[in-house]
Write a protein that holds these residues in place. Structure first.
Motif, PDB file in Angstrom:
ATOM      1  N   GLN A  51       0.714  -1.377  -0.590  1.00  0.00           N
ATOM      2  CA  GLN A  51       0.291  -0.046   0.242  1.00  0.00           C
ATOM      3  C   GLN A  51       0.950   0.969   0.143  1.00  0.00           C
ATOM      4  O   GLN A  51       1.960   1.058   0.555  1.00  0.00           O
ATOM      5  CB  GLN A  51      -1.131  -0.087   0.970  1.00  0.00           C
ATOM      6  CG  GLN A  51      -1.775   1.226   1.189  1.00  0.00           C
ATOM      7  CD  GLN A  51      -2.501   1.087   2.041  1.00  0.00           C
ATOM      8  OE1 GLN A  51      -2.368   0.893   3.976  1.00  0.00           O
ATOM      9  NE2 GLN A  51      -3.666   1.863   1.801  1.00  0.00           N
ATOM     10  N   ASP A  55      -2.214   6.677   0.538  1.00  0.00           N
ATOM     11  CA  ASP A  55      -3.533   5.490   0.725  1.00  0.00           C
ATOM     12  C   ASP A  55      -3.577   5.197   1.921  1.00  0.00           C
ATOM     13  O   ASP A  55      -4.852   4.947   2.412  1.00  0.00           O
ATOM     14  CB  ASP A  55      -3.235   4.359   0.047  1.00  0.00           C
ATOM     15  CG  ASP A  55      -3.700   4.455  -1.836  1.00  0.00           C
ATOM     16  OD1 ASP A  55      -4.422   4.916  -1.892  1.00  0.00           O
ATOM     17  OD2 ASP A  55      -3.220   3.201  -2.658  1.00  0.00           O
ATOM     18  N   ALA A  56      -1.840   5.246   2.876  1.00  0.00           N
ATOM     19  CA  ALA A  56      -2.360   4.688   4.311  1.00  0.00           C
ATOM     20  C   ALA A  56      -2.706   6.195   4.499  1.00  0.00           C
ATOM     21  O   ALA A  56      -3.036   5.928   6.123  1.00  0.00           O
ATOM     22  CB  ALA A  56      -0.607   4.025   4.453  1.00  0.00           C
TER      23      ALA A  56
END
Length: 255
Positions: A51, A55-56
Motif C-alpha cells: 500500500q 493510501d495509508a
C-alpha cells in the motif's frame, strides 16, 4: 438497503471532511515518497504490504467510526493558548498530537512489534504529521480549534477549520496526484531549512501560522476568491513541509 447506502455515503463524507480530508493527507503522503531513501521506501512498502503512503495516510480518520479507537481521537490536535508555547502549556491528560507523534516514533524505533501493530503506528504517524501542519489543529480550546469559528465559504455556512481542512482544497478541484505536482518548487536551501529542527521546533513554527490564520477572517465573514488567492499558496506550502518532514522522520526510523 437504500437507507444503509445513504448512511455509508454520509459517513464517508463526514470522514473526508476532517483533518485535511483525503486529498490533503494523500498529497502529503505522495510528497513524502519523493524524499524517502530507497532502502527506507522498500521497508515501508513491505510493512504496508504494497500500500502506498498516500493510501495509508487516511487510516487514522477511517478508524474514528470504530469506538475501539476512541482513545486515539485526542491525538489529532492540541489546544494551546496563544501566549504560551506547547512546552509551557498544560497538556491534555488523554494525549494530544505531539504525544501521539512521539508515541508512534517510540514504538516504531524501539519496541518489538507485531506486523499488525507496526502497520498501525506507521499509519497513525503518517496521518498525524499531516495533521500537525494544518494550522488549526493547534487552535484554541474555547472554539474547538476554530470548528466554532463560523464563516461562510462562497456564501455557504461553514467554519474556519473546515475551510482549511477541505474547502480550499476542494475548490482547487484537483486529484491528490495533481495537487502534489502543483506544490511549490523549493531550492535545496529551502528544503534544508524545512528539514532542520526538532519536532517541537516544527510545532512552534506551525503555531505561528495558527495565530495568523485566526486573524485572517472575521466571524461570519464570507470567504471566497480573495481568501483563496491570499491563503491557498500557504496551504500548499504546509502540505509540502509535511511531506518533507514526514520523510525526515521515516528515514530516521528505518535507516
Amino acid at each position: 438497503m437504500k437507507y444503509l447506502l445513504a448512511f455509508l455515503i454520509l459517513s464517508q463524507t463526514l470522514l473526508a471532511s476532517e483533518d485535511w480530508g483525503q486529498n490533503g493527507h494523500r498529497t502529503v503522503g505522495e510528497t513524502a515518497e519523493q524524499y524517502l531513501k530507497s532502502k527506507v521506501s522498500k521497508k515501508i512498502n513491505r510493512i504496508l504490504n504494497g500500500q502506498s503512503i498516500a493510501d495509508a495516510s487516511t487510516y487514522a480518520d477511517e478508524i474514528k467510526s470504530d469506538s475501539a479507537y476512541d482513545k486515539y481521537k485526542p491525538w489529532h490536535y492540541a489546544n494551546i493558548p496563544f501566549d504560551q508555547t506547547y512546552s509551557e502549556a498544560d497538556k491534555n491528560p488523554k494525549g494530544d498530537i505531539v504525544y501521539g507523534i512521539e508515541e508512534c516514533i517510540r514504538n516504531l524505533k524501539y519496541e518489538e512489534l507485531s506486523k499488525e501493530k507496526e502497520q498501525f503506528y506507521l499509519k497513525m504517524l503518517i496521518h498525524l504529521v499531516g495533521d500537525m501542519h494544518q494550522p488549526l489543529h493547534f487552535g484554541l480550546k474555547e472554539d474547538k480549534g476554530a470548528n466554532d469559528f463560523k464563516v461562510k465559504w462562497f456564501y455557504s455556512p461553514t467554519n474556519l477549520h473546515s475551510v482549511w481542512d477541505t474547502k480550499m482544497i476542494e475548490s482547487y478541484n484537483m486529484s491528490y496526484t495533481e495537487l502534489a505536482d502543483s506544490l511549490p518548487e523549493l531550492s535545496k536551501m529551502e528544503i534544508k531549512v524545512i528539514k532542520t529542527g526538532t519536532l517541537l521546533d516544527w510545532v512552534e513554527q506551525n503555531r505561528d501560522l495558527t495565530r495568523e490564520v485566526y486573524k485572517s477572517a472575521e466571524a461570519n465573514e464570507n470567504l471566497s476568491y480573495r481568501y483563496m488567492y491570499d491563503w491557498f499558496g500557504v496551504s500548499q506550502l504546509q502540505m509540502k513541509k509535511a511531506g518533507i518532514r514526514l520523510a525526515v522522520i521515516l528515514n530516521d526510523i528505518y535507516s
